[in-house]
Enzyme design. Structure first.
Site, PDB file in Angstrom:
ATOM      1  N   ASP A   1      42.022 -29.547  66.181  1.00 32.43           N
ATOM      2  CA  ASP A   1      42.993 -28.625  65.592  1.00 32.43           C
ATOM      3  C   ASP A   1      43.766 -29.273  64.443  1.00 32.43           C
ATOM      4  OD1 ASP A   1      42.251 -26.639  67.396  1.00 32.43           O
ATOM      5  OD2 ASP A   1      43.739 -27.262  68.868  1.00 32.43           O
TER       6      ASP A   1
ATOM      7  N   ARG B   1      45.154 -30.070  58.497  1.00 40.29           N
ATOM      8  CA  ARG B   1      45.057 -30.907  57.297  1.00 40.29           C
ATOM      9  C   ARG B   1      44.257 -30.200  56.207  1.00 40.29           C
ATOM     10  NH1 ARG B   1      44.306 -34.898  61.201  1.00 40.29           N
ATOM     11  NH2 ARG B   1      42.045 -34.963  60.851  1.00 40.29           N
TER      12      ARG B   1
ATOM     13  N   ASN C   1      51.416 -23.425  62.185  1.00 43.93           N
ATOM     14  CA  ASN C   1      51.975 -23.669  63.519  1.00 43.93           C
ATOM     15  C   ASN C   1      53.487 -23.547  63.557  1.00 43.93           C
ATOM     16  OD1 ASN C   1      49.635 -23.990  64.940  1.00 43.93           O
ATOM     17  ND2 ASN C   1      49.809 -26.203  65.198  1.00 43.93           N
TER      18      ASN C   1
ATOM     19  N   ARG D   1      74.583 -29.344  68.888  1.00 47.83           N
ATOM     20  CA  ARG D   1      74.081 -30.681  68.573  1.00 47.83           C
ATOM     21  C   ARG D   1      72.731 -30.865  69.258  1.00 47.83           C
ATOM     22  NH1 ARG D   1      78.009 -34.724  70.728  1.00 47.83           N
ATOM     23  NH2 ARG D   1      76.816 -36.246  69.514  1.00 47.83           N
TER      24      ARG D   1
ATOM     25  N   ALA E   1      51.696 -25.271  70.607  1.00 49.39           N
ATOM     26  CA  ALA E   1      51.657 -26.637  70.076  1.00 49.39           C
ATOM     27  C   ALA E   1      52.974 -27.358  70.382  1.00 49.39           C
ATOM     28  CB  ALA E   1      51.354 -26.587  68.576  1.00 49.39           C
ATOM     29  N   TYR E   2      53.647 -27.848  69.356  1.00 50.97           N
ATOM     30  CA  TYR E   2      54.883 -28.615  69.550  1.00 50.97           C
ATOM     31  C   TYR E   2      55.941 -27.790  70.278  1.00 50.97           C
ATOM     32  CZ  TYR E   2      58.383 -32.163  68.143  1.00 50.97           C
ATOM     33  OH  TYR E   2      59.328 -33.147  68.124  1.00 50.97           O
ATOM     34  N   ALA E   3      56.030 -26.500  69.956  1.00 51.81           N
ATOM     35  CA  ALA E   3      57.039 -25.643  70.585  1.00 51.81           C
ATOM     36  C   ALA E   3      56.860 -25.585  72.097  1.00 51.81           C
ATOM     37  CB  ALA E   3      56.973 -24.240  69.985  1.00 51.81           C
TER      38      ALA E   3
ATOM     39  N   ALA F   1      65.583 -31.037  72.171  1.00 50.22           N
ATOM     40  CA  ALA F   1      66.482 -31.943  72.912  1.00 50.22           C
ATOM     41  C   ALA F   1      67.953 -31.629  72.646  1.00 50.22           C
ATOM     42  CB  ALA F   1      66.169 -33.396  72.562  1.00 50.22           C
TER      43      ALA F   1
END
Length: 267
Positions: free
Chosen positions: A61, A66, A131, A160, A174-176, A197
């Site tokens: 993926d 890329r 993404n 924060r 993916a990252y989410a 975070a």
């Protein structure tokens, strides 16, 4: 028919040569995107002046991402992704299914699936993401105050945190997802706003209408990344629907949930 090829890793060149031989025997013209494909496969380089029908991407993926960012303004070329990575969430088929896929391509037995994109715009740059757009603090050991507002002025989030992810339905897996966001069916037109975070555990991800732009403002300069590839710095970025959709070639039914289950249990 003309096809351009983009290869993710050296180990895939042997498969690429077999594909080129097969396509050439069927009268398909195959061109290389980069000099590395010219050198290792022995095909001419595409100079962008001739129209092409498809882009064949061999790899995982990340290789697809890329390719999309490297090809730039030509992202409207339909992508046929042959998955040779670990998960291959975006792929149409695996390497062992190539023969059947090529039969369908040559015969025209395929359809086009479109995926939504997001565009990040700041004072001095812009980038497009399939993404996600990630806004993250420059210092990994230091929290930043992130404020997210939508057009019209309503504040959606202020806290924060390490940063915030704005993800498409495609990027929801993916990252989410790793950051605690929900999975979104790629047939839906929504985006995710996922705090990264956050200092307060009461802060939760938001599913937001795709067509409504949002602005991300931070208390200090942060990294802004599209798909983890294009990186800039800024303290304010507007995120809106992308101008183009990424098109994928499907020679079979795309089974999102089957791929998702395999992804979740792939080490």
């Amino acid at each position: 028919m003309r096809i351009i090829m983009y290869i993710g890793k050296y180990e895939d060149y042997a498969l690429a040569k077999l594909i080129v031989n097969r396509l050439s025997s069927d009268g398909v013209e195959v061109y290389a995107v980069r000099d590395s494909e010219v050198k290792n496969i022995g095909i001419p380089k595409w100079d962008g002046s001739r129209s092409v029908d498809a882009a064949m991407v061999l790899g995982g993926d990340g290789t697809v991402l890329r390719f999309i960012h490297e090809i730039g303004d030509s992202v409207d070329i339909p992508i046929l992704h042959i998955g040779t990575g670990r998960v291959n969430y975006l792929s149409d088929a695996s390497a062992r299914e190539v023969s059947q896929v090529l039969d369908n391509i040559v015969k025209g037995n395929y359809r086009i699936e479109e995926r939504l994109t997001l565009k990040a715009v700041s004072a001095d740059f812009e980038c497009t993401a399939l993404n996600e757009v990630l806004v993250k603090g420059v210092d990994p050991g230091h929290l930043v105050t992130v404020t997210v507002v939508e057009d019209g002025g309503e504040e959606l989030m202020r806290a924060r945190m390490d940063g915030v992810i704005i993800a498409t339905p495609t990027g929801s897996t993916a990252y989410a997802l790793a950051a605690g966001g929900p999975v979104v069916d790629n047939r839906l037109s929504v985006k995710l706003i996922v705090p990264l975070a956050p200092f307060s555990r009461a802060l939760v991800p938001i599913v937001h209408p795709f067509e409504i732009p949002v602005k991300v403002m931070t208390s200090e300069v942060t990294h802004v990344l599209c798909d983890g590839i294009v990186a800039q710095r800024g303290a304010e970025v507007r995120i809106l629907p992308g101008d183009k959709k990424i098109r994928f070639i499907r020679t079979r039914q795309y089974r999102m949930y089957d791929k998702l289950l395999r992804r979740l249990f792939t080490p």
